[in-house]
Design an enzyme around this catalytic site. Structure first.
Site, PDB file in Angstrom:
ATOM      1  N   HIS A 189       2.411   4.775   5.889  1.00 16.77           N
ATOM      2  CA  HIS A 189       1.676   6.056   6.454  1.00 16.77           C
ATOM      3  C   HIS A 189       2.526   7.097   6.737  1.00 16.77           C
ATOM      4  CE1 HIS A 189      -1.787   3.784   6.740  1.00 16.77           C
ATOM      5  NE2 HIS A 189      -1.750   2.823   7.769  1.00 16.77           N
ATOM      6  N   GLU A 435      -1.982   0.283 -10.725  1.00 11.25           N
ATOM      7  CA  GLU A 435      -1.206  -0.201  -9.890  1.00 11.25           C
ATOM      8  C   GLU A 435      -0.922  -1.487  -9.702  1.00 11.25           C
ATOM      9  OE1 GLU A 435      -2.212   2.160  -6.213  1.00 11.25           O
ATOM     10  OE2 GLU A 435      -4.195   1.310  -6.455  1.00 11.25           O
ATOM     11  N   ASP A 459       2.527   1.345  -5.354  1.00 13.18           N
ATOM     12  CA  ASP A 459       2.122   0.010  -5.573  1.00 13.18           C
ATOM     13  C   ASP A 459       2.780  -0.680  -7.025  1.00 13.18           C
ATOM     14  OD1 ASP A 459       0.652  -0.904  -3.419  1.00 13.18           O
ATOM     15  OD2 ASP A 459      -1.097   0.374  -3.947  1.00 13.18           O
ATOM     16  N   CYS A 506       0.225   9.536  -9.496  1.00 17.27           N
ATOM     17  CA  CYS A 506       0.028  10.249  -8.053  1.00 17.27           C
ATOM     18  C   CYS A 506       0.761   9.349  -6.961  1.00 17.27           C
ATOM     19  CB  CYS A 506      -1.527   9.815  -7.798  1.00 17.27           C
ATOM     20  SG  CYS A 506      -2.210   8.413  -7.909  1.00 17.27           S
TER      21      CYS A 506
HETATM   22  C1  PEP Z   1       0.190   4.229  -5.059  1.00 14.80           C
HETATM   23  O1  PEP Z   1       0.008   3.093  -4.904  1.00 14.80           O
HETATM   24  O2  PEP Z   1       0.940   4.779  -5.693  1.00 14.80           O
HETATM   25  C2  PEP Z   1      -0.692   5.417  -4.461  1.00 14.80           C
HETATM   26  C3  PEP Z   1      -0.825   6.463  -4.769  1.00 14.80           C
HETATM   27  O3  PEP Z   1      -1.722   4.824  -3.604  1.00 14.80           O
HETATM   28  P1  PEP Z   1      -1.299   4.435  -2.002  1.00 14.80           P
HETATM   29  O4  PEP Z   1       0.028   4.895  -1.802  1.00 14.80           O
HETATM   30  O5  PEP Z   1      -2.341   5.024  -1.377  1.00 14.80           O
HETATM   31  O6  PEP Z   1      -1.495   3.011  -1.945  1.00 14.80           O
HETATM   32 MG    MG Z   2      -1.867   2.248  -4.078  1.00 18.09          MG
END
Ligand code: PEP
Ligand code: MG
Length: 586
Positions: A189, A435, A459, A506
């Site tokens: 976070h 992911e 992930d 992303c």
């Molecule tokens: C990811 O896993 O790359 C993603 C963008 O989602 P988060 O970081 O919220 O798990």
């Molecule tokens: Mg993720």
């Protein structure tokens, strides 16, 4: 000098502001004799307020999620009223003349010692609940973020064990210039939030809270991962110079805001933003993003005092859509579990939380709750504005074809129900977050039933490398530029392009210069990243041709180790865009 993991680049110097779970003001730690009665009263008041919070939480969760899940708040109320617990706190206040927060700190330490010695695992784990109640109580005594740091005004460096989303929201108003945390890695976070605001940050600095106090001068070098507490005059002046250079570079790049996102040979690149809140949506506009490629809805839930119902969600999503560039937003359904938990969804006892009951798996188990969210998202697409919107829905951590079929069916059911209720319903592309390695392997069949793909590389990398994304001890393995990760990304992007399905990446690597060049070489044209990175990536794109990126990719794919790829790419970035060198890191 301490070394952690640089998770958000840049250099900053400021005054430490330590976030302890229970804030004990050193000046009022010990009470005067005549203050004891008032302190007991203060404790009682805090207890009443905590009880009211817990009851409200129970009611809301029971109606939104279910009585069973709400049970945890009843259990917390029982702890709050437990005579042995309250007697212990009162005894510390009366006999030891401790202020209530200090008494709570002491009682928590005593319980921690007691519980960790217990043989019974179930009982041992109840410490989590006791701790939760004590921290909630202490919040009513001295809000953790309400005190002014010593040393007056000026930039603050937050120093915390781990930064909770609710704390970040509470801090929204203050001038936070840097973040240092004891735990967490590149994608925790704190790291994600720091990057979205362009705040230099270092994670994984073990025990730093023991070595720093409020008001200390702290240097944070988020590019190298170094943290210095109370530097000598020479080091301070060297770092001030670096800080000025960094700020200057960011200012220069920010001037790119209105330039088109194109490569040097004129290929358009879609640069989107990852956001968690309306403030981030505004940052996305300010940084020149073309839209929002990932709106993480869980922050709405993590920062809510209880559970946002359908109307509250609708209002929040609508506000996000209105604030986002071109009202273009890809909304991701709840992605809880792993490192992000809310007590009422019940997932506090798992040996492997990242491999367990998280994300879409958790949502499926709460069909009413999940359907409410889908309804709010579908409705938000229609009601956001009279101006055109481009809203999409995507589902995190899809592992199998059956799961994807199931979410599609849910969206269609929701649409039909809304139509039957007389609502106008917009078309809403349905996407998959890639992911999980299993989904990467079976991408061809998944592509037949999705409208778009978004690669969640944070992930995907942790699961491919079997290395926890938040554990600093294995961060050397959790590396997006490792050869196996590059091979998988290359094949997934090629499969999406062959099938003519839009694909975005992303994860955090979208905003890393080295990864960006390689992804362009793989044929990716859409990237979603923390808003603060968009000006730099736009600048880099304008230094790069597609043919050049493809050649670099061919060179990188011949290399056998992550180190080799990193070195090779550092050289390429220095050659392509030497101006960006201060912002480039592994
Ligand atoms: C990811 O896993 O790359 C993603 C963008 O989602 P988060 O970081 O919220 O798990
Ligand atoms: Mg993720």
């Amino acid at each position: 000098m301490r070394k952690g993991i640089g998770v958000s680049p840049g250099v900053v110097i400021g005054k430490a502001y330590c976030i302890h779970e229970i804030f004990v003001n050193p000046k009022t730690r010990r009470l005067a004799e005549n203050k004891i009665f008032a302190e007991l009263r203060r404790f009682e008041l805090a207890r009443e307020r905590t009880a009211a919070d817990l009851r409200a939480l129970y009611e809301k969760v029971a109606s939104q999620v279910g009585a069973e899940q709400a049970g945890v708040f009843r259990a917390h109320e029982t702890i709050l009223h437990d005579p042995a617990f309250t007697a212990k706190v009162r005894e510390r206040i009366v006999d030891h003349r401790e202020a209530a927060p200090a008494a709570l700190e002491h009682v928590l330490a005593a319980y921690t010692a007691l519980f960790t010695r217990m043989e019974d695992e179930y009982l041992r784990e109840r410490l989590v609940d006791v701790r939760d109640v004590i921290i909630r109580l202490s919040g009513h005594l001295s809000p953790v973020l309400a005190q002014d740091p010593e040393g007056g005004s000026g930039p603050l460096i937050l120093v915390a064990s781990e930064l909770l989303p609710s704390q970040v929201v509470a801090l929204g108003m203050r001038e936070v210039a840097g973040i240092v945390t004891q735990s967490g890695g590149q994608t925790s976070h704190a790291a994600i939030l720091a990057r979205s605001r362009g705040i230099p940050a270092v994670s994984g600095v073990e025990g730093i809270l023991r070595n720093v106090k409020n008001g200390d001068t702290v240097v944070v070098n988020g590019s190298t991962g170094h943290v210095i507490v109370n530097p000598d005059a020479e080091a301070e002046s060297a770092y001030r110079k670096l800080q000025r250079e960094f700020v200057h570079l960011k200012d220069v790049l920010a001037e790119n805001r209105d330039l088109a996102a194109v490569t040097a040979d004129g290929t358009a690149i879609d640069l989107l933003a990852n956001i968690n809140s309306v403030e981030d949506a505004r940052a996305a506009v300010a940084m020149g993003a073309a839209g929002v490629g990932l709106f993480r809805t869980e922050y709405l839930f993590l920062t809510h005092p209880n559970v946002p119902d359908e109307e509250e969600q609708l209002t929040a999503y609508r506000a996000i859509i209105e604030a986002s560039p071109q009202r273009r937003v890809t909304i991701r359904t709840l992605d809880l579990g792993g490192d992000k938990t809310i007590p009422y969804l019940g997932h506090d006892r798992e040996a492997n939380p990242f491999l367990g009951w998280r994300s879409i798996r958790l949502s499926f188990e709460h069909p009413q709750f999940f359907t409410t969210q889908i309804r709010a998202i579908v409705r938000s697409a229609m009601q956001a504005s009279t101006a055109p919107t481009d809203v999409r829905i995507m589902f995190p951590m899809i592992t199998t074809l059956e799961e994807m079929r199931r979410v599609r069916a849910m969206v269609h059911r929701v649409r039909r129900a809304l139509v039957a209720e007389g609502e106008r319903v917009a078309e809403l592309p349905i996407g998959l977050m890639l992911e999980v390695p299993a989904a990467a392997v079976s991408i061809e069949s998944l592509l037949e039933i999705v409208d778009f793909v978004s690669i969640g590389s944070n992930d995907l990398v942790q699961y491919l490398m079997a290395a926890d994304r938040d554990n600093p001890k294995v961060s050397h393995l959790c590396q997006p530029l490792s050869p196996p990760v590059l091979m998988v990304l290359n094949s997934v992007i090629a499969a999406c392009n062959r099938a003519g399905k839009p694909v975005t990446l992303c994860g955090e690597m979208a905003g890393h210069p080295r990864a960006f060049v390689l992804l362009i070489g793989m044929g990716l044209r859409s990237f979603s990243m923390s808003p603060a990175f968009i000006p730099m990536i736009k600048d880099l794109a304008r230094h790069l041709t597609i043919e050049g990126a493809e050649k670099i990719l061919t060179g990188a794919m011949r290399l056998k180790t992550t180190n080799q790829v990193n070195q090779f790419m550092a050289d390429q970035i220095s050659r392509l865009a030497p101006n960006l060198r201060p912002l480039d890191s592994a």
